[in-house]
Design an enzyme around this catalytic site. Sequence first.
Site, short mmCIF file in Angstrom:
data_model
loop_
_atom_site.label_atom_id
_atom_site.label_comp_id
_atom_site.label_asym_id
_atom_site.label_seq_id
_atom_site.Cartn_x
_atom_site.Cartn_y
_atom_site.Cartn_z
N SER A 40 6.39 49.75 -74.86
CA SER A 40 5.03 50.13 -75.22
C SER A 40 3.97 49.59 -74.26
CB SER A 40 4.71 49.67 -76.65
OG SER A 40 4.88 48.28 -76.75
N ASP A 317 -4.14 45.49 -81.02
CA ASP A 317 -3.53 45.38 -82.35
C ASP A 317 -2.74 44.07 -82.37
OD1 ASP A 317 -1.12 45.85 -81.04
OD2 ASP A 317 -0.91 47.92 -81.75
N HIS A 320 -0.31 44.43 -79.06
CA HIS A 320 -0.63 45.03 -77.76
C HIS A 320 -1.98 44.59 -77.22
CE1 HIS A 320 2.24 47.91 -79.70
NE2 HIS A 320 2.86 47.63 -78.56
#
Length: 343
Positions: A40, A317, A320
């Site tokens: 990610s 978040d 991340h």
Amino acid sequence: MAIKTKALLVLSLLLLVATCMQYCVNGEQQVPCFFIFGDSLSDNGNNNNLQTQAKSNYNPYGIDFPNGPTGRFSNGRVTVDYLAEFLGFEESVPPYANTSGSDILKGVNYASGAAGILSESGKHLGDNIHLEKQLRNHRVIYSKIVKKLGGSKKAKEYLNKCLYYVNIGSNDFINNFFLPQLYSSSRTFTLERYTNLLIKKLSENIEELHESGARKVVLVGLGALGCIPRFAMNGSCVDEFNEAAFVFSNKLNSQVNTFNYKFPDSNFNFINSSDALDLGQFGFTVLDTPCCPTRDDGQCVPNGTPCQNRNEYVFYDEFHITEAVHRLIAIGSYNQIKPLIQH
Ligand SMILES: *[C@@H]1O[C@H](CO)[C@@H](O)[C@H](O)[C@H]1NC(C)=O
Ligand SMILES: *[C@@H]1O[C@H](CO)[C@@H](O)[C@H](O)[C@H]1NC(C)=O
Ligand SMILES: *[C@@H]1O[C@H](CO)[C@@H](O)[C@H](O)[C@H]1NC(C)=O
């Protein structure tokens, strides 16, 4: 848990931002193509059509991205977007999931949120494209390039000049080894043996890349997993997680040396993601609280209102980092990659 403040967040950033201005702004494309493998931190839309919780193609992800939410796990751009820019590319490298309308000869991004080196990592969140599958997708692209260029010899000559960026492994820890209620790996293996297994698997995949023409390869170590807000509480990082990242990165660094010895026709480059960096110095004031309101799983609540001063937040978040941090990492990484692309 250790009592350790997070005033120092740990990231890759060797040289000063100012240095970048001399090198980063350079219209000419410095490598013909750029291929990206990872999770990610690099995904730019490959999970959008997968059955998984690990998606980010919804508000407020992408709030600072020109096209809005794209499947990047950030408020805006991610490291590989900046790297593409610094390398002189006019556009970001397209996700494998959507190469329509783009030139695959310039590269493809295979990265997938929640993906690991091991196929099972992250699977409790749903489907993902683990490393071996990313390589499988690359084989598809490779065949197309062979066709376009008229043979595998020509394709390899071309690919020799390209940059390959591999940044993966976090999910093998935070979404596998350190979730003993869901994964058995920590009962089967010691940290040492598990990490050896990861490096072995990763190496097999890298050797395959080499066979298909890769000669300039960047391998990125893991950052301080124990300091991300999902795990760090009250300003103290989880030592055990940071230790795992440290062990993995050391082994990866040794493996990079082994590759350079084994393949004298190639340049492998290790990027250390754990260089201490005083983020306060770069204007970050919120080091351990996510910018967006988060769901139980740590991702942003759909349509939740994020913080206003996003350039002051390290995390978007619970997992991340923000665009501002991605940019700093990209500058540090680019400075480390430069000798390799000029070689
Ligand atoms: C695929 O990429 C093209 C060109 O970059 C873009 O215009 C289009 O919106 C993308 N499609 C999807 C489904 O993301
Ligand atoms: C964090 O700090 C708060 C307030 O000081 C305290 O109530 C709480 O127990 C702490 N949590 C942990 C996990 O240490
Ligand atoms: C990465 O940098 C950290 C902090 O400077 C250092 O402790 C560590 O040994 C480095 N790791 C590798 C593999 O070079």
